[in-house]
Design an enzyme around this catalytic site. Structure first.
Site, mmCIF file in Angstrom:
data_model
loop_
_atom_site.group_PDB
_atom_site.id
_atom_site.type_symbol
_atom_site.label_atom_id
_atom_site.label_comp_id
_atom_site.label_asym_id
_atom_site.label_seq_id
_atom_site.Cartn_x
_atom_site.Cartn_y
_atom_site.Cartn_z
ATOM 1 N N HIS A 48 4.039 -10.385 16.797
ATOM 2 C CA HIS A 48 5.227 -10.913 15.987
ATOM 3 C C HIS A 48 6.411 -10.264 16.250
ATOM 4 O O HIS A 48 7.446 -10.302 15.443
ATOM 5 C CB HIS A 48 4.953 -10.620 14.348
ATOM 6 C CG HIS A 48 3.610 -11.555 14.068
ATOM 7 N ND1 HIS A 48 2.912 -11.084 13.231
ATOM 8 C CD2 HIS A 48 3.324 -12.764 14.571
ATOM 9 C CE1 HIS A 48 1.763 -11.821 13.015
ATOM 10 N NE2 HIS A 48 1.949 -13.043 13.725
ATOM 11 N N PRO A 84 -10.944 -1.023 5.103
ATOM 12 C CA PRO A 84 -11.055 -0.511 3.731
ATOM 13 C C PRO A 84 -11.954 -1.376 2.946
ATOM 14 O O PRO A 84 -12.927 -0.979 2.195
ATOM 15 C CB PRO A 84 -9.736 -0.084 2.948
ATOM 16 C CG PRO A 84 -8.795 0.111 4.125
ATOM 17 C CD PRO A 84 -9.262 -0.952 5.322
#
Length: 246
Positions: free
Chosen positions: A118, A211
């Site tokens: 990006h 996570p």
């Protein structure tokens, strides 16, 4: 203890491809793009500032917002996850690191082969020609020294295509690699999210480190719950220990 099968796959890999997302940068204190803005910017939606249309409407406003973001990122430091990926590059024959992040922390940590999917927050491009320029950054709206057009932050905005070189190199690496690591990314935003699937379909061992498991976790060979800053140093230490015994 991390999966022995993943360590073995890394040890035997000819080419490792890694995709990182906002999660690894969040561990360095960089807020994710969609998190609430603060202070002056709390009444602005980031989605209304990161488009070509927003820049055409008010380039000075867009530049003020990006300079604020640059200040935040400049004060951040690479975390152990970034450093571990730089170390991993020295332990395998070939590593291609693709990042969705624009903060440059991988390069600052020492990674040499980084594809910035990006773009880069600290780069400046000509709005008309798209080339990287050295513009006077103290101007409210920098201009391209070659053609005089407005210059813009060197990131990919909503509604814009991923630059062809980054796209081609990333997908080529995904097709070629033996191991693919998806780190700190939601696996929801395409085309980057398609890299892991492409690697899996071409026979690579695919592992997710996040996570919270993503929707693709069950599809991957390994889904390791945890922060990159903890899991990656353990993985690299485990790999390095095995390498030293060979």
């Amino acid at each position: 203890m991390l999966p022995e099968a993943l360590t073995r796959a890394l040890r035997e890999a000819r080419h490792v491809c890694v995709l990182t997302g906002a999660g690894i940068s969040a561990e360095s204190g960089i807020p994710t793009f969609r998190e609430a803005q603060t202070g002056l910017w709390e009444n602005y939606d980031p989605l209304d500032l990161a488009t070509p249309e927003a820049f055409l409407r008010d380039p000075a406003l867009v530049w003020r917002w990006y300079r604020w973001r640059r200040e935040i990122v400049a004060g951040a430091q690479p975390n152990p996850g970034h450093t571990a990926l730089a170390d991993l590059e020295g332990l395998v024959p070939k590593l291609t690191l693709v990042t969705q992040n624009v903060d440059g922390l991988h390069a600052r940590a020492g990674s040499r082969t980084v594809i910035e999917f990006h773009g880069n927050l600290f780069a400046t491009r000509c709005f008309v020609e798209g080339c990287i320029v050295n513009a006077a950054e103290d101007d409210a709206v920098p201009t391209c020294p070659a053609c005089g057009s407005h210059a813009r932050p060197g990131v990919v905005w909503f509604g814009e295509a991923i630059p062809a070189p980054a796209l081609d190199q990333s997908f080529a690496a995904a097709r070629d690699c033996d191991v693919f690591l998806s780190i700190g990314t939601s696996s929801l935003v395409y085309p980057a999210a398609g890299l892991a699937e492409l690697a899996k379909n071409h026979g690579a061992v695919v592992a997710e480190i996040n996570p919270n498991p993503t929707g693709l976790a069950a599809y991957f060979d390994h889904a390791i719950p945890g922060n990159a800053g903890k899991v990656l140093p353990e993985l690299v230490a485990q790999l390095g220990d095995r390498q030293s015994r060979r």
